[in-house]
Design a protein around this motif. Sequence first.
Motif, PDB file in Angstrom:
ATOM      1  N   SER A  70      -9.288  20.783 -15.445  1.00 31.64           N
ATOM      2  CA  SER A  70      -9.898  20.391 -16.724  1.00 31.64           C
ATOM      3  C   SER A  70     -11.277  19.805 -16.462  1.00 31.64           C
ATOM      4  O   SER A  70     -11.461  18.585 -16.436  1.00 31.64           O
ATOM      5  CB  SER A  70      -9.016  19.349 -17.422  1.00 31.64           C
ATOM      6  N   PRO A  71     -12.294  20.668 -16.265  1.00 33.42           N
ATOM      7  CA  PRO A  71     -13.622  20.177 -15.868  1.00 33.42           C
ATOM      8  C   PRO A  71     -14.295  19.246 -16.875  1.00 33.42           C
ATOM      9  O   PRO A  71     -15.209  18.522 -16.518  1.00 33.42           O
ATOM     10  CB  PRO A  71     -14.447  21.450 -15.663  1.00 33.42           C
ATOM     11  N   ASN A  72     -13.817  19.237 -18.134  1.00 32.97           N
ATOM     12  CA  ASN A  72     -14.397  18.352 -19.140  1.00 32.97           C
ATOM     13  C   ASN A  72     -13.475  17.189 -19.483  1.00 32.97           C
ATOM     14  O   ASN A  72     -13.592  16.593 -20.554  1.00 32.97           O
ATOM     15  CB  ASN A  72     -14.751  19.143 -20.398  1.00 32.97           C
ATOM     16  N   ALA A  73     -12.551  16.868 -18.578  1.00 30.92           N
ATOM     17  CA  ALA A  73     -11.603  15.773 -18.813  1.00 30.92           C
ATOM     18  C   ALA A  73     -12.356  14.477 -19.061  1.00 30.92           C
ATOM     19  O   ALA A  73     -13.360  14.193 -18.427  1.00 30.92           O
ATOM     20  CB  ALA A  73     -10.667  15.628 -17.611  1.00 30.92           C
ATOM     21  N   LEU A 107      -7.124  17.382 -21.763  1.00 33.68           N
ATOM     22  CA  LEU A 107      -7.687  16.135 -21.238  1.00 33.68           C
ATOM     23  C   LEU A 107      -9.078  15.827 -21.760  1.00 33.68           C
ATOM     24  O   LEU A 107      -9.525  14.689 -21.667  1.00 33.68           O
ATOM     25  CB  LEU A 107      -7.675  16.154 -19.706  1.00 33.68           C
ATOM     26  N   HIS A 108      -9.757  16.803 -22.348  1.00 32.54           N
ATOM     27  CA  HIS A 108     -11.056  16.513 -22.956  1.00 32.54           C
ATOM     28  C   HIS A 108     -10.888  15.778 -24.290  1.00 32.54           C
ATOM     29  O   HIS A 108     -11.846  15.233 -24.824  1.00 32.54           O
ATOM     30  CB  HIS A 108     -11.870  17.802 -23.135  1.00 32.54           C
ATOM     31  N   GLN A 109      -9.650  15.765 -24.829  1.00 29.62           N
ATOM     32  CA  GLN A 109      -9.379  15.059 -26.091  1.00 29.62           C
ATOM     33  C   GLN A 109      -8.619  13.751 -25.871  1.00 29.62           C
ATOM     34  O   GLN A 109      -8.327  13.041 -26.822  1.00 29.62           O
ATOM     35  CB  GLN A 109      -8.555  15.960 -27.025  1.00 29.62           C
ATOM     36  N   HIS A 164      -4.644   7.057 -22.991  1.00 25.91           N
ATOM     37  CA  HIS A 164      -3.455   7.889 -23.174  1.00 25.91           C
ATOM     38  C   HIS A 164      -2.673   8.041 -21.872  1.00 25.91           C
ATOM     39  O   HIS A 164      -1.463   8.199 -21.882  1.00 25.91           O
ATOM     40  CB  HIS A 164      -3.848   9.281 -23.679  1.00 25.91           C
ATOM     41  N   MET A 165      -3.401   8.004 -20.770  1.00 25.26           N
ATOM     42  CA  MET A 165      -2.801   8.308 -19.480  1.00 25.26           C
ATOM     43  C   MET A 165      -3.489   7.459 -18.416  1.00 25.26           C
ATOM     44  O   MET A 165      -4.701   7.264 -18.471  1.00 25.26           O
ATOM     45  CB  MET A 165      -3.025   9.800 -19.200  1.00 25.26           C
ATOM     46  N   VAL A 166      -2.683   6.979 -17.449  1.00 24.66           N
ATOM     47  CA  VAL A 166      -3.210   6.115 -16.399  1.00 24.66           C
ATOM     48  C   VAL A 166      -2.722   6.615 -15.042  1.00 24.66           C
ATOM     49  O   VAL A 166      -1.549   6.966 -14.887  1.00 24.66           O
ATOM     50  CB  VAL A 166      -2.744   4.649 -16.599  1.00 24.66           C
ATOM     51  N   ILE A 167      -3.640   6.624 -14.071  1.00 23.92           N
ATOM     52  CA  ILE A 167      -3.299   6.931 -12.685  1.00 23.92           C
ATOM     53  C   ILE A 167      -3.793   5.761 -11.846  1.00 23.92           C
ATOM     54  O   ILE A 167      -4.970   5.408 -11.901  1.00 23.92           O
ATOM     55  CB  ILE A 167      -3.965   8.243 -12.214  1.00 23.92           C
ATOM     56  N   SER A 207     -18.428  13.961 -18.499  1.00 22.78           N
ATOM     57  CA  SER A 207     -17.291  13.348 -19.207  1.00 22.78           C
ATOM     58  C   SER A 207     -16.574  12.289 -18.359  1.00 22.78           C
ATOM     59  O   SER A 207     -15.606  11.691 -18.823  1.00 22.78           O
ATOM     60  CB  SER A 207     -16.304  14.428 -19.640  1.00 22.78           C
ATOM     61  N   VAL A 208     -17.054  12.057 -17.141  1.00 25.71           N
ATOM     62  CA  VAL A 208     -16.425  11.077 -16.244  1.00 25.71           C
ATOM     63  C   VAL A 208     -17.384   9.913 -16.026  1.00 25.71           C
ATOM     64  O   VAL A 208     -18.570  10.121 -15.795  1.00 25.71           O
ATOM     65  CB  VAL A 208     -16.050  11.714 -14.884  1.00 25.71           C
ATOM     66  N   THR A 209     -16.839   8.699 -16.108  1.00 23.73           N
ATOM     67  CA  THR A 209     -17.666   7.511 -15.868  1.00 23.73           C
ATOM     68  C   THR A 209     -17.032   6.640 -14.785  1.00 23.73           C
ATOM     69  O   THR A 209     -15.826   6.695 -14.562  1.00 23.73           O
ATOM     70  CB  THR A 209     -17.838   6.668 -17.156  1.00 23.73           C
TER      71      THR A 209
END
Length: 191
Positions: A38-41, A13-15, A80-83, A63-65
């Motif tokens: 994944s702390p750096n997602a 998830l960091h990529q 790439h992915m949506v929630i 890494s989160v905004t």
Amino acid sequence: MERNELYPVFLKLHQLNVLIVGGGNVGLEKLSFLLKSSPNANVEVVATRFLPELVELVSKHDSVTLKEKKFKKKMLEKRHMVIACTDDLEVNRRIYELSRKRFLICNIADTPDLCDFYLGGIVTKGNVKIAISTNGKSPTTAKRLREFFEEVIPEDINKMVENLNEYRKSLKGDFENKVQRMNAITESLKK
């Protein structure tokens, strides 16, 4: 008998670029779950308002905004992915339909029919990670299984994994020979 046909994968998830739409309790839960594993997602959370606990969690992860806005379809670009976890089922359904048109994998919270993936239970001990799925039927069962595995998997399993990795790198011969030797040395794990 019904069978779980989900295919488990472990995403970097960091990529990847993840979008969470919703800043309430469920958004906090989904973000917490992602960041625990994944702390750096790479995540952007979009909502018209955010729980203070969510803002506090984001402040600990560079890494989160956060984006304080209503959802617009343009926000799906370069994802790439949506929630989606808003409290408006129509907005969630629209996000799912727009995501499908863009070939994005999407999870609509608490709506299994509108999910390409589920967030299951995860056990992590160093390099060892186990994912648990109940096919979206019982998150509570996944939670209990996670707690069980956290207890029974030894804390020092990471040392064993590192040692086996070093041994594997030292092996000579063809692939089949290496597999046979690794199988022989790890046979005792089945007992």
